[in-house]
Write a protein that holds these residues in place. Structure first.
Motif, PDB file in Angstrom:
ATOM      1  N   GLY A  52       3.851   7.660   0.508  1.00  0.00           N
ATOM      2  CA  GLY A  52       2.858   8.552   1.105  1.00  0.00           C
ATOM      3  C   GLY A  52       1.911   7.808   2.033  1.00  0.00           C
ATOM      4  O   GLY A  52       0.973   8.394   2.573  1.00  0.00           O
ATOM      5  N   PHE A  53       2.171   6.523   2.232  1.00  0.00           N
ATOM      6  CA  PHE A  53       1.368   5.682   3.112  1.00  0.00           C
ATOM      7  C   PHE A  53       2.295   4.780   3.914  1.00  0.00           C
ATOM      8  O   PHE A  53       3.370   4.408   3.446  1.00  0.00           O
ATOM      9  N   ILE A  54       1.859   4.411   5.105  1.00  0.00           N
ATOM     10  CA  ILE A  54       2.561   3.386   5.882  1.00  0.00           C
ATOM     11  C   ILE A  54       1.802   2.088   5.659  1.00  0.00           C
ATOM     12  O   ILE A  54       0.630   1.970   6.022  1.00  0.00           O
ATOM     13  N   SER A  55       2.471   1.138   5.032  1.00  0.00           N
ATOM     14  CA  SER A  55       1.852  -0.154   4.727  1.00  0.00           C
ATOM     15  C   SER A  55       1.895  -1.068   5.948  1.00  0.00           C
ATOM     16  O   SER A  55       2.580  -0.781   6.942  1.00  0.00           O
ATOM     17  N   ARG A  56       1.182  -2.167   5.861  1.00  0.00           N
ATOM     18  CA  ARG A  56       1.200  -3.177   6.928  1.00  0.00           C
ATOM     19  C   ARG A  56       2.644  -3.617   7.208  1.00  0.00           C
ATOM     20  O   ARG A  56       3.070  -3.687   8.348  1.00  0.00           O
ATOM     21  N   LYS A  57       3.399  -3.904   6.160  1.00  0.00           N
ATOM     22  CA  LYS A  57       4.781  -4.362   6.331  1.00  0.00           C
ATOM     23  C   LYS A  57       5.641  -3.289   6.988  1.00  0.00           C
ATOM     24  O   LYS A  57       6.438  -3.584   7.879  1.00  0.00           O
ATOM     25  N   PHE A 100      -1.034   9.982   6.138  1.00  0.00           N
ATOM     26  CA  PHE A 100      -0.588  10.832   7.240  1.00  0.00           C
ATOM     27  C   PHE A 100      -1.771  11.273   8.096  1.00  0.00           C
ATOM     28  O   PHE A 100      -1.701  11.268   9.329  1.00  0.00           O
ATOM     29  N   GLU A 101      -2.885  11.610   7.473  1.00  0.00           N
ATOM     30  CA  GLU A 101      -4.081  12.032   8.236  1.00  0.00           C
ATOM     31  C   GLU A 101      -4.589  10.891   9.109  1.00  0.00           C
ATOM     32  O   GLU A 101      -4.985  11.120  10.266  1.00  0.00           O
TER      33      GLU A 101
END
Length: 108
Positions: A52-57, A100-101
């Motif tokens: 549910g999140f885009i991480s740094r990696k 996403f927001e």
């Protein structure tokens, strides 16, 4: 790897790029006309672990996959990743990942 709504990566459009690196501006120009449904599909594609999140990696992996198309090197990918996540974290969270927001707020 497809990364947005655009078919060309050579234009910046009318975006103000004074606070962004060129790769970030190129990506932003591609998302400019996307609707929420398409943005969510792109977000989900980038969110490889489905957290549910885009991480740094995850973000760095996307930029590294696109580096040749954008004409940038690994250092510029890392700098762009930092720029994007710093902007997302400035929106109120300081967690080194994008919801996403935050994704919509930063890239659209």
């Amino acid at each position: 790897q497809h990364f947005g709504c655009c078919t060309t990566h050579s234009h910046i459009g009318s975006l103000s790029c004074s606070v962004w690196t060129l790769p970030v501006c190129t990506i932003m120009s591609c998302f400019k006309d996307c609707d929420d449904e398409r943005l969510k599909a792109i977000f989900d594609q980038w969110d490889k672990d489905e957290s549910g999140f885009i991480s740094r990696k995850e973000l760095l992996d996307v930029l590294m996959a696109l580096k040749d198309k954008m004409g940038i090197d690994e250092d510029e990918c890392k700098a762009s990743t930092k720029d994007i996540l710093d902007k997302a974290d400035a929106a109120g969270t300081d967690d080194d990942k994008m919801s996403f927001e935050e994704f919509k707020a930063v890239l659209c």
